[in-house]
Each structure stands twice: as C-alpha cells, then as structure tokens.
Design a protein around this motif. Structure first.
Motif, PDB file in Angstrom:
ATOM      1  N   LEU A  64     -12.252  11.464   3.843  1.00  0.00           N
ATOM      2  CA  LEU A  64     -12.246  11.829   2.425  1.00  0.00           C
ATOM      3  C   LEU A  64     -13.537  11.368   1.752  1.00  0.00           C
ATOM      4  CD1 LEU A  64     -10.750  13.112   0.079  1.00  0.00           C
ATOM      5  CD2 LEU A  64      -9.582  10.937  -0.308  1.00  0.00           C
ATOM      6  N   TYR A  65     -13.987  10.182   2.118  1.00  0.00           N
ATOM      7  CA  TYR A  65     -15.266   9.687   1.589  1.00  0.00           C
ATOM      8  C   TYR A  65     -16.391  10.657   1.946  1.00  0.00           C
ATOM      9  CZ  TYR A  65     -19.191   6.478   0.785  1.00  0.00           C
ATOM     10  OH  TYR A  65     -20.356   5.905   0.342  1.00  0.00           O
ATOM     11  N   THR A 108       0.801  -1.228   0.000  1.00  0.00           N
ATOM     12  CA  THR A 108       0.000   0.000   0.000  1.00  0.00           C
ATOM     13  C   THR A 108       0.831   1.274   0.000  1.00  0.00           C
ATOM     14  OG1 THR A 108      -0.209  -0.027   2.420  1.00  0.00           O
ATOM     15  CG2 THR A 108      -1.933  -1.151   1.138  1.00  0.00           C
ATOM     16  N   ARG A 109       2.130   1.151   0.251  1.00  0.00           N
ATOM     17  CA  ARG A 109       3.003   2.334   0.263  1.00  0.00           C
ATOM     18  C   ARG A 109       4.201   2.083  -0.646  1.00  0.00           C
ATOM     19  NH1 ARG A 109       4.178   3.990   6.400  1.00  0.00           N
ATOM     20  NH2 ARG A 109       4.962   5.860   5.365  1.00  0.00           N
ATOM     21  N   CYS A 110       4.607   3.120  -1.339  1.00  0.00           N
ATOM     22  CA  CYS A 110       5.723   3.026  -2.275  1.00  0.00           C
ATOM     23  C   CYS A 110       6.900   3.859  -1.796  1.00  0.00           C
ATOM     24  CB  CYS A 110       5.299   3.525  -3.660  1.00  0.00           C
ATOM     25  SG  CYS A 110       4.016   2.546  -4.441  1.00  0.00           S
ATOM     26  N   HIS A 127      -4.590  14.703   2.437  1.00  0.00           N
ATOM     27  CA  HIS A 127      -3.263  14.913   3.007  1.00  0.00           C
ATOM     28  C   HIS A 127      -2.829  13.681   3.789  1.00  0.00           C
ATOM     29  CE1 HIS A 127      -6.084  16.260   6.163  1.00  0.00           C
ATOM     30  NE2 HIS A 127      -5.219  15.718   7.000  1.00  0.00           N
ATOM     31  N   VAL A 128      -1.540  13.572   4.004  1.00  0.00           N
ATOM     32  CA  VAL A 128      -0.986  12.478   4.794  1.00  0.00           C
ATOM     33  C   VAL A 128      -1.560  12.556   6.209  1.00  0.00           C
ATOM     34  CG1 VAL A 128       1.114  11.516   5.795  1.00  0.00           C
ATOM     35  CG2 VAL A 128       1.123  12.342   3.422  1.00  0.00           C
ATOM     36  N   THR A 130     -11.482   4.011   8.989  1.00  0.00           N
ATOM     37  CA  THR A 130     -10.536   4.633   9.917  1.00  0.00           C
ATOM     38  C   THR A 130      -9.097   4.470   9.431  1.00  0.00           C
ATOM     39  OG1 THR A 130     -10.405   2.606  11.247  1.00  0.00           O
ATOM     40  CG2 THR A 130     -12.072   4.223  11.881  1.00  0.00           C
ATOM     41  N   GLU A 131      -8.931   3.893   8.239  1.00  0.00           N
ATOM     42  CA  GLU A 131      -7.587   3.708   7.690  1.00  0.00           C
ATOM     43  C   GLU A 131      -6.942   5.057   7.407  1.00  0.00           C
ATOM     44  OE1 GLU A 131      -7.072   0.801   4.600  1.00  0.00           O
ATOM     45  OE2 GLU A 131      -8.941  -0.224   5.136  1.00  0.00           O
ATOM     46  N   LEU A 132      -5.681   5.167   7.758  1.00  0.00           N
ATOM     47  CA  LEU A 132      -4.950   6.396   7.513  1.00  0.00           C
ATOM     48  C   LEU A 132      -4.425   6.439   6.081  1.00  0.00           C
ATOM     49  CD1 LEU A 132      -2.817   6.788  10.771  1.00  0.00           C
ATOM     50  CD2 LEU A 132      -4.788   8.164  10.083  1.00  0.00           C
ATOM     51  N   LEU A 133      -4.505   7.617   5.475  1.00  0.00           N
ATOM     52  CA  LEU A 133      -3.855   7.844   4.187  1.00  0.00           C
ATOM     53  C   LEU A 133      -2.408   8.189   4.484  1.00  0.00           C
ATOM     54  CD1 LEU A 133      -6.645   9.886   2.384  1.00  0.00           C
ATOM     55  CD2 LEU A 133      -6.299   7.411   2.480  1.00  0.00           C
TER      56      LEU A 133
END
Length: 460
Positions: free
Chosen positions: A327-328, A190-192, A319-320, A365-368
């Motif tokens: 966001l939804y 999920t992260r690059c 934003h991070v 509740t997942e963090l971006l």
C-alpha cells in the motif's frame, strides 16, 4: 478515467447516534488476548502506564484513564491485576472493567496534595509480586523502532517509576519495552471485533458531522473560534488539538482557534477527532478557480487532483491480506514523494487515540487484517502551495466480520451501506469490498470552501 470538480451532493449526516458500550465479553477477550501474548513472549508481568495524554493502553483493559493523575496497571501471567492509583482516582478502581486489587500511591497525585498512606513504590510493587518476576514488560504508549539500536531497551515511563521497578526486580530479571504486544505486528489492539467497531464508529460519525457543520459555516468574516465551536460536540473528548486555522498558521506559536476572521482568498484548515475517528480538510476560502492566488493558479492540477487520486487509489486497492509495504508503494507510485513532499505513513491504525501505530511503511511485510481501523493520512507538502486534506477513518472487514456486524448492529450496518453507496454512486469510487466507511465524509473533498456544491469526483 478522470478527476473532475463538479456538482456533488453532500453526504448524509447521521445524528442522534448513541455510543455503543464495550461489552463484558469484549473486555474479557482483550484480557485473554494479552495474556496469550504474554505467554508467547515469556513475560511474567506487564506494567502498563497511563496519564491523560497516554492512557489508551491502560484504558484498553480498565475502561478509564486516570485523567490528571498517573496510574499503573500490573498484570501478571496468572491474570491477576493490580491498579496503582493516586488520591483522586481511588474511587475509579471499583469501576474497572477487569477485576483488580487497588494500591494507593500519593506519588501519582497532584502537587501539594496530602501524602497519606505514603509507601515507597517498591513496597507496592513487591506486594503485587513483581519481585518474583523473571521477565517484566513496561508499556507506556510509544513503540520505538529505531534504525539503529534496540527499541526494546527504551522506556517512555517517568524515571521515578522505572527506577522503582528496577530496584524491585532481581538482578538477573529482564526488563523490556513490551508495547509491541499491544500495537505492533499482531498486537492485541490492532484488530477490532464487531462490538469494538460499533463502539468506535460513534466517534468517527461524530467527527464527520462536525466537519460538515463547519464546512457549511465557512464564510467571509466568520471567526476561527466560531468554526472551532462547530468542531466539538456532545461533550466528547477530542483526541487531537482542534484546528480551525485561516491564513497564516501558528502566528505567535498559537495552535488553537483564535478570534481571527476568515478572509476571502485565505487558505483554511479544519480538523477534529474523537475516539475512533478523525476528520480533516484543507482548501481555500474562494468560490472558483479564478480566485486562486497568482502563484497557485495550477493548484487543482498540481495539488488537489493528484491528492484526490491517491485517496481514490487507496480506497479502491486496499484489502484484507495486503502487505502494508504494498500500500505504501502504491501511494508512492500515484503520488511520488519526491514531487509531493509527503513523508509520514500514508495510513495508520486508529482506536482510542488518533495515531496508534502503522503497518503501512516502506518495505513493511505486515499484513492488513480484518478488523483493522485505519485512517487515510496522506499529507502533501509542496513549497509555495496550500495543502490538500480529506483524512477520514475506515475499517477493513472480511465477509465473516461484515456478517457479524450486519447481524449484531443492523443500524450501524445501514449507515455503513449508505456511506458505501454514496462513495460509489456520487463520488464515483469503486470502493474495495473490504472497506467499511466509519465516517460520513470519506473522500468528500471541497477544495473551494465558498462553492459548497462543488467537490472532486471520478468520471469514468
């Protein structure tokens, strides 16, 4: 603040960009991240499945997919890997990006090919040590998240493989769907890192270049196939079905560009995608608002401008550290679902596949997080109206990741800075500081395809 349809200079195309190869360090980092996840969740072995359509989790470690065959990667907690491959992929084992023992299974080969070295899958699995595992994770491509039931008990691998695995394991061994380790909350994929972002930007840039070429080729009488040809480039594999559809879509159940010619007044949809990025557009083959269909005279105010407003809000607010659910909810406020008919996630993760998973859903509740590559994917669907689309890909990056990209990949950083400045100065978007555009056409929306100088923009 208002949305206007006005003269907008089209984005710069970056041509001649070469793909960045994933480094050995990145592949080692990927492997270690997955091994740590296995340890955290108590898995002794992971069995990762692949075929042409569902090969990204396998490719994440091996660097290749088995094309027209099936393949398995068995990874045990010690780090030892076994590749189970069919006849025509045996040669690929020596190119694997992680060291792996090769096992041949002609069961994975095409029909009627030689069955030399035919050995039951259970034997291959025992040779790889699977029979001593207490907890095994199966990884196909789908993370099941049912409202009722246990998604960890649902498997999307072919039955003959799952059956052989079950016959190999001890009676008290635990078998689970382990794909959340890769694409779920805190999943390894999920992260690059900076190298991965540089690798995937090639596809996002290419998709946007193709889209600009196709947009500029739209004229009355052009064939869908001619537009479709412009939506493919450099011999690269498209990660979605290429769309160049004018007028009524799906006639005779057809999904692909046909010999149908574009007519004035037609609705028209265009989509292309490569690893790392998709570009999609929808609008009318007209030059002015006066040419809109009689039943859609208010198309700009009813569909296009509200949609564009949602895209702008998405880009200015994300934003991070933001929660996916926030966001939804933002999109629900700006573009109410009840009025605009969208029903999927208004954004999702992208990598080797066009849709990997999404942290953006109701109540999430997942963090971006920094390093997430995301596709803006809001799809209004209002009966009686043509849709609007400006799907593109960006990456979230905190100050540290931005500094790494700037230092390690200065040419990429210059492209990113050019795109950011374009969005701010030409489109009028107060772009979030954490957003790095990976394509050239982010938020560039021309609703009337024959008016090439007109696009939607913010006036403040």
């Amino acid at each position: 603040m208002a949305i206007a349809l006005g003269c907008v200079t089209e984005p710069v195309k970056f041509t001649g960009v070469e793909a960045v190869v994933l480094s050995d360090e990145t592949l080692l980092e990927r492997k270690h991240t997955l091994l740590n996840a296995m340890k955290q969740h108590g898995f002794d072995t992971l069995v990762i499945y692949a075929d042409k359509e569902h090969g990204s989790n396998f490719e994440y470690l091996t660097g290749f997919i088995p094309r027209f065959e099936e393949g398995l990667l068995l990874l045990d907690k010690s780090g030892h890997a076994t590749l189970v491959l069919g006849n025509e992929n045996l040669k690929m084992a020596r190119f694997s990006r992680i060291e792996a023992t090769l096992a041949h299974s002609p069961y994975f080969s095409l029909p009627n090919q030689p069955m030399d070295n035919e050995v039951p899958l259970e034997t291959l699995f025992k040779d790889a040590g699977l029979d001593s595992s207490n907890k095994v994770g199966l990884i196909g491509w789908k993370m099941f998240t049912p409202a009722a039931g246990n998604g960890r008990a649902m498997f999307d691998l072919p039955y003959f493989i799952v059956d052989a695995i079950k016959r190999t394991l001890k009676d008290d061994a635990v078998l689970e769907n382990a794909i959340p380790l890769l694409i779920g909350d805190n999943g390894a994929r999920t992260r690059c890192n900076a190298n991965e972002i540089a690798h995937y930007e090639y596809g996002a840039n290419l998709a946007s270049n193709c889209m600009l070429d196709a947009l500029n080729a739209i004229e009355v009488g052009v064939r869908e196939t001619e537009l479709g040809a412009l939506l493919t480039a450099e011999g690269q594999y498209n990660t979605v079905v290429t769309i160049a559809a004018t007028g009524t879509r799906f006639e005779n159940a057809n999904l692909y560009p046909s010999a149908k010619t574009v007519r004035r007044g037609d609705p028209l949809s265009l989509t292309t995608a490569y690893k790392g990025g998709l570009s999609s557009r929808s609008g009318f083959v007209i030059a002015s608002e006066s040419e809109l269909p009689a039943t859609q005279q208010d198309y700009l105010d009813r569909i296009a401008k509200p949609y564009f407003s949602a895209v702008v809000s998405w880009l200015e607010t994300i934003h991070v550290g933001m929660r996916g659910g926030a966001l939804y909810q933002l999109i629900e406020q700006v573009l109410p679902k009840a009025r605009f008919g969208w029903h999927l996630n208004p954004g999702h993760l992208v990598a080797d596949e066009e849709w990997m998973s999404s942290p953006i859903y109701r109540g999430s509740t997942e963090l971006l997080k920094s390093g997430m590559m995301l596709q803006i994917d809001i799809i209004p669907s209002v009966p009686g109206y043509n849709g609007a689309s400006a799907e593109e890909c960006v990456v979230l990056a905190d100050a540290a990741l931005q500094a790494t990209i700037r230092h390690a990949y200065p040419a990429l950083w210059q492209r990113i800075e050019t795109r950011r400045e374009y969005l701010r100065a030409e489109i009028g978007i107060q772009l979030s500081d954490d957003v790095l555009p990976l394509s050239n056409t982010v938020a560039y929306l021309r609703p009337f395809f024959l008016a090439r100088q007109l696009a939607l923009k913010m006036e403040r």
